[in-house]
Design a protein around this motif. Structure first.
Motif, PDB file in Angstrom:
ATOM      1  N   ILE A   2       0.958  -1.648  -0.278  1.00 38.30           N
ATOM      2  CA  ILE A   2       0.417   0.136  -0.099  1.00 38.30           C
ATOM      3  C   ILE A   2       0.639   0.921   0.019  1.00 38.30           C
ATOM      4  N   ASP A   3       1.879   1.138   0.524  1.00 41.04           N
ATOM      5  CA  ASP A   3       3.192   2.581   1.015  1.00 41.04           C
ATOM      6  C   ASP A   3       3.846   2.383  -0.500  1.00 41.04           C
ATOM      7  N   TYR A   4       4.108   1.353  -0.867  1.00 39.75           N
ATOM      8  CA  TYR A   4       4.369   1.268  -2.532  1.00 39.75           C
ATOM      9  C   TYR A   4       4.493   2.111  -3.555  1.00 39.75           C
ATOM     10  N   LEU A   5       3.142   1.221  -3.744  1.00 38.12           N
ATOM     11  CA  LEU A   5       1.928   2.241  -4.741  1.00 38.12           C
ATOM     12  C   LEU A   5       1.508   3.359  -5.040  1.00 38.12           C
ATOM     13  N   SER A   6       1.212   3.372  -3.685  1.00 37.68           N
ATOM     14  CA  SER A   6       0.805   5.298  -2.919  1.00 37.68           C
ATOM     15  C   SER A   6       2.411   6.208  -2.873  1.00 37.68           C
ATOM     16  N   GLY A   7       3.788   5.773  -3.132  1.00 36.43           N
ATOM     17  CA  GLY A   7       4.693   6.303  -3.231  1.00 36.43           C
ATOM     18  C   GLY A   7       4.835   7.213  -1.723  1.00 36.43           C
TER      19      GLY A   7
END
Length: 295
Positions: A150-155
């Motif tokens: 979730i963090d990575y896909l959100s940047g």
């Protein structure tokens, strides 16, 4: 009760070629639904499922549609929750289409958010956003947790090596999908200092049916058991809440119905997500996404 205050306090989020792998890594959860929004029926019994030719929307598109201002064609500038909410939708959509799952619990039972995301089926979905996220997961699995994705896909990561996993222009790309499906149109609006592409609503019937579906799910068709609810509909309610757009679906309700709807949404938010994920044929990734937003 001041309806403008929205729902309960949310936590803004801060923190095929693979069949053999599918057979070996199946953890027993049943996430797969008739989930192709273009060709299949939902199993929630809603009226709109009668017409097989009706436009089918993904979970991400439904959440965005709830958040868009009908005439203006953009989401609220004050909404800082929808970006992470849409990433949660993408992960649930991939799970519902049988593409990803959580690793096995093992002897040392770990929480949902600490278990790694595994590739279950690497075949393309036909949706550009989903396939982009699936490609990232395929490249790195099985090393990252759902919370990390979730963090990575959100940047939202301080690790520069992980920034390449960010999905960019998600709202704009989803809006273009809705334009192609005839739900929205495209316009240019001048905001004094800059021009912005907007996507006003043209098919009011699609949004009206979506709002009615959400309202009915917590009013006339309330089943008082999340495991008897359609997985996609349950996800829509909780992810719309996490994205701060559920209030838009409840705004037309009478005060009495609004109170009942709010109470039932709180009941869903207060569930023990860990315990619910272990029941029957629960979709663990779905419950893990819920847990990440309501903890």
């Amino acid at each position: 009760m001041n309806r403008s205050e929205g729902l309960v306090q949310r936590r803004t989020h801060t923190n095929s070629s693979t069949n053999d792998k599918t057979n070996n890594s199946n953890n027993g959860s049943d996430c797969v639904t008739n989930s192709d929004p273009k060709t299949s029926h939902s199993n929630d019994g809603t009226d709109e499922d009668i017409d097989s030719k009706e436009t089918r929307l993904t979970l991400m598109e439904e959440v965005l549609l709830l958040g868009l201002k009908d005439k203006e064609g953009y989401t609220s500038f004050w909404n800082d929750c929808i970006s992470t909410g849409l990433r949660g939708c993408i992960l649930i959509e991939l799970a519902l289409r049988g593409r990803i799952q959580l690793e096995r619990v093992g002897l040392r039972r770990r929480s949902l958010l600490l278990r790694k995301v595994l590739l279950k089926n690497g075949s393309p979905t036909g949706d550009v956003l989903l396939d982009e996220a699936l490609k990232h997961i395929k490249e790195t699995e099985p090393t990252e947790t759902l919370q990390s994705w979730i963090d990575y896909l959100s940047g939202e990561t301080w690790n520069p090596l992980k920034l390449r996993y960010q999905l960019k222009n998600v709202r704009e790309r989803l809006a273009k999908n809705l334009v192609e499906k005839g739900v929205l149109t495209t316009e240019k609006q001048n905001f004094l200092l800059f021009d912005m592409t907007t996507h006003p609503l043209v098919d009011s019937g699609s949004k009206s049916k979506l709002i009615k579906k959400v309202q009915d799910s917590v009013l006339s068709k309330w089943v008082n058991d999340p495991h008897r609810m359609d997985k996609r509909l349950l996800s829509l309610i909780l992810l719309a809440h996490s994205s701060d757009v559920l209030e838009n679906a409840f705004a037309p309700l009478s005060d009495d119905d609004y109170e009942v709807a709010m109470k039932r949404v709180r009941e869903l938010l207060d569930l023990d997500m860990e315990a619910e994920s272990a029941k029957g044929s629960a979709c663990e990734i779905m419950w893990a996404v819920f847990a990440s937003f309501v903890k």
